[in-house]
Design a protein around this motif. Structure first.
Motif, PDB file in Angstrom:
ATOM      1  N   MET A   1       0.859  -1.173   0.000  1.00 55.49           N
ATOM      2  CA  MET A   1       0.000   0.000   0.000  1.00 55.49           C
ATOM      3  C   MET A   1       0.897   1.225   0.000  1.00 55.49           C
ATOM      4  N   ASN A   2       0.696   2.080  -0.976  1.00 57.62           N
ATOM      5  CA  ASN A   2       1.557   3.258  -1.041  1.00 57.62           C
ATOM      6  C   ASN A   2       1.076   4.339  -0.067  1.00 57.62           C
ATOM      7  N   GLU A   3       1.936   5.310   0.159  1.00 63.21           N
ATOM      8  CA  GLU A   3       1.657   6.362   1.142  1.00 63.21           C
ATOM      9  C   GLU A   3       0.426   7.188   0.766  1.00 63.21           C
ATOM     10  N   ALA A   4       0.226   7.443  -0.518  1.00 58.77           N
ATOM     11  CA  ALA A   4      -0.943   8.227  -0.945  1.00 58.77           C
ATOM     12  C   ALA A   4      -2.244   7.501  -0.609  1.00 58.77           C
ATOM     13  N   LEU A   5      -2.279   6.201  -0.831  1.00 62.24           N
ATOM     14  CA  LEU A   5      -3.484   5.438  -0.502  1.00 62.24           C
ATOM     15  C   LEU A   5      -3.684   5.399   1.005  1.00 62.24           C
ATOM     16  N   GLN A   6      -2.620   5.212   1.754  1.00 61.76           N
ATOM     17  CA  GLN A   6      -2.746   5.191   3.209  1.00 61.76           C
ATOM     18  C   GLN A   6      -3.289   6.526   3.723  1.00 61.76           C
ATOM     19  N   GLN A   7      -2.824   7.630   3.171  1.00 59.73           N
ATOM     20  CA  GLN A   7      -3.327   8.948   3.576  1.00 59.73           C
ATOM     21  C   GLN A   7      -4.796   9.118   3.192  1.00 59.73           C
ATOM     22  N   ARG A   8      -5.181   8.603   2.029  1.00 60.19           N
ATOM     23  CA  ARG A   8      -6.586   8.662   1.602  1.00 60.19           C
ATOM     24  C   ARG A   8      -7.473   7.874   2.558  1.00 60.19           C
ATOM     25  N   LEU A   9      -6.991   6.701   2.974  1.00 53.42           N
ATOM     26  CA  LEU A   9      -7.748   5.885   3.917  1.00 53.42           C
ATOM     27  C   LEU A   9      -7.851   6.567   5.280  1.00 53.42           C
ATOM     28  N   GLU A  10      -6.769   7.182   5.724  1.00 51.62           N
ATOM     29  CA  GLU A  10      -6.794   7.913   6.992  1.00 51.62           C
ATOM     30  C   GLU A  10      -7.833   9.025   6.960  1.00 51.62           C
ATOM     31  N   ALA A  11      -7.890   9.760   5.843  1.00 54.12           N
ATOM     32  CA  ALA A  11      -8.865  10.836   5.704  1.00 54.12           C
ATOM     33  C   ALA A  11     -10.294  10.288   5.710  1.00 54.12           C
ATOM     34  N   ALA A  12     -10.508   9.171   5.024  1.00 51.08           N
ATOM     35  CA  ALA A  12     -11.838   8.561   4.999  1.00 51.08           C
ATOM     36  C   ALA A  12     -12.233   8.066   6.386  1.00 51.08           C
ATOM     37  N   LEU A  13     -11.290   7.517   7.116  1.00 50.97           N
ATOM     38  CA  LEU A  13     -11.577   7.029   8.466  1.00 50.97           C
ATOM     39  C   LEU A  13     -11.928   8.171   9.409  1.00 50.97           C
ATOM     40  N   LYS A  14     -11.267   9.307   9.252  1.00 48.81           N
ATOM     41  CA  LYS A  14     -11.566  10.464  10.105  1.00 48.81           C
ATOM     42  C   LYS A  14     -12.997  10.947   9.903  1.00 48.81           C
ATOM     43  N   LYS A  15     -13.517  10.794   8.693  1.00 51.08           N
ATOM     44  CA  LYS A  15     -14.874  11.241   8.386  1.00 51.08           C
ATOM     45  C   LYS A  15     -15.942  10.259   8.880  1.00 51.08           C
ATOM     46  N   ARG A  16     -15.557   9.010   9.115  1.00 43.62           N
ATOM     47  CA  ARG A  16     -16.521   7.979   9.536  1.00 43.62           C
ATOM     48  C   ARG A  16     -16.914   8.167  10.995  1.00 43.62           C
ATOM     49  N   PRO A  17     -18.171   7.931  11.299  1.00 45.54           N
ATOM     50  CA  PRO A  17     -18.575   7.938  12.710  1.00 45.54           C
ATOM     51  C   PRO A  17     -18.065   6.663  13.388  1.00 45.54           C
ATOM     52  N   PRO A  18     -17.971   6.655  14.716  1.00 41.60           N
ATOM     53  CA  PRO A  18     -17.583   5.430  15.408  1.00 41.60           C
ATOM     54  C   PRO A  18     -18.553   4.291  15.088  1.00 41.60           C
ATOM     55  N   GLY A  19     -18.018   3.075  15.060  1.00 39.53           N
ATOM     56  CA  GLY A  19     -18.836   1.910  14.785  1.00 39.53           C
ATOM     57  C   GLY A  19     -18.115   0.933  13.883  1.00 39.53           C
ATOM     58  N   GLU A  20     -18.829  -0.137  13.544  1.00 44.86           N
ATOM     59  CA  GLU A  20     -18.249  -1.193  12.720  1.00 44.86           C
ATOM     60  C   GLU A  20     -18.333  -0.876  11.238  1.00 44.86           C
ATOM     61  N   PHE A  21     -17.366  -1.409  10.488  1.00 44.90           N
ATOM     62  CA  PHE A  21     -17.335  -1.191   9.043  1.00 44.90           C
ATOM     63  C   PHE A  21     -16.517  -2.281   8.377  1.00 44.90           C
ATOM     64  N   HIS A  22     -16.646  -2.376   7.065  1.00 39.59           N
ATOM     65  CA  HIS A  22     -15.828  -3.254   6.231  1.00 39.59           C
ATOM     66  C   HIS A  22     -14.843  -2.373   5.462  1.00 39.59           C
ATOM     67  N   PHE A  23     -13.690  -2.920   5.153  1.00 38.85           N
ATOM     68  CA  PHE A  23     -12.654  -2.166   4.439  1.00 38.85           C
ATOM     69  C   PHE A  23     -13.141  -1.518   3.140  1.00 38.85           C
ATOM     70  N   PRO A  24     -13.919  -2.200   2.284  1.00 43.13           N
ATOM     71  CA  PRO A  24     -14.360  -1.549   1.047  1.00 43.13           C
ATOM     72  C   PRO A  24     -15.135  -0.252   1.275  1.00 43.13           C
ATOM     73  N   GLN A  25     -15.798  -0.122   2.415  1.00 45.43           N
ATOM     74  CA  GLN A  25     -16.523   1.106   2.726  1.00 45.43           C
ATOM     75  C   GLN A  25     -15.560   2.275   2.912  1.00 45.43           C
ATOM     76  N   VAL A  26     -14.377   1.984   3.405  1.00 46.09           N
ATOM     77  CA  VAL A  26     -13.366   3.024   3.600  1.00 46.09           C
ATOM     78  C   VAL A  26     -12.604   3.274   2.303  1.00 46.09           C
ATOM     79  N   TYR A  27     -12.336   2.218   1.562  1.00 41.93           N
ATOM     80  CA  TYR A  27     -11.615   2.349   0.291  1.00 41.93           C
ATOM     81  C   TYR A  27     -12.399   3.246  -0.661  1.00 41.93           C
ATOM     82  N   GLY A  28     -13.709   3.015  -0.736  1.00 41.66           N
ATOM     83  CA  GLY A  28     -14.573   3.877  -1.544  1.00 41.66           C
ATOM     84  C   GLY A  28     -14.637   3.492  -3.006  1.00 41.66           C
ATOM     85  N   ALA A  29     -14.849   4.500  -3.826  1.00 44.82           N
ATOM     86  CA  ALA A  29     -15.057   4.312  -5.263  1.00 44.82           C
ATOM     87  C   ALA A  29     -13.891   3.565  -5.896  1.00 44.82           C
ATOM     88  N   GLY A  30     -14.224   2.652  -6.762  1.00 48.91           N
ATOM     89  CA  GLY A  30     -13.206   1.901  -7.481  1.00 48.91           C
ATOM     90  C   GLY A  30     -12.931   0.526  -6.902  1.00 48.91           C
TER      91      GLY A  30
END
Length: 76
Positions: free
Chosen positions: A1-30
């Motif tokens: 996983m490259n640094e740009a993707l890791q930063q994108r995931l970190e940003a998506a995680l910050k926007k998520r409310p607390p609770g359970e999730f699956h990785f594709p929900q954080v990965y997003g489009a594509g």
């Protein structure tokens, strides 16, 4: 996983409310357009990074549901 993707995931995680999730929900489009091997590889890498504490406030629940591993954002 490259640094740009890791930063994108970190940003998506910050926007998520607390609770359970699956990785594709954080990965997003594509996600659905990735080859299955790439999805497995990314999912395994995300799991390892979560277990290493690279995504603060995110933990592996140790459960699988609906065909994927379940993670939890704790809100910490």
């Amino acid at each position: 996983m490259n640094e740009a993707l890791q930063q994108r995931l970190e940003a998506a995680l910050k926007k998520r409310p607390p609770g359970e999730f699956h990785f594709p929900q954080v990965y997003g489009a594509g996600w659905d357009e990735l080859y299955i091997g790439d999805r497995v590889k990314l999912g395994n890498t995300f799991l390892r990074l979560v277990r290493l504490g690279c995504f603060p406030g995110v933990e592996d629940t140790g459960k699988k549901k609906d065909g994927g591993r379940v993670y939890r954002k704790t809100g910490r």
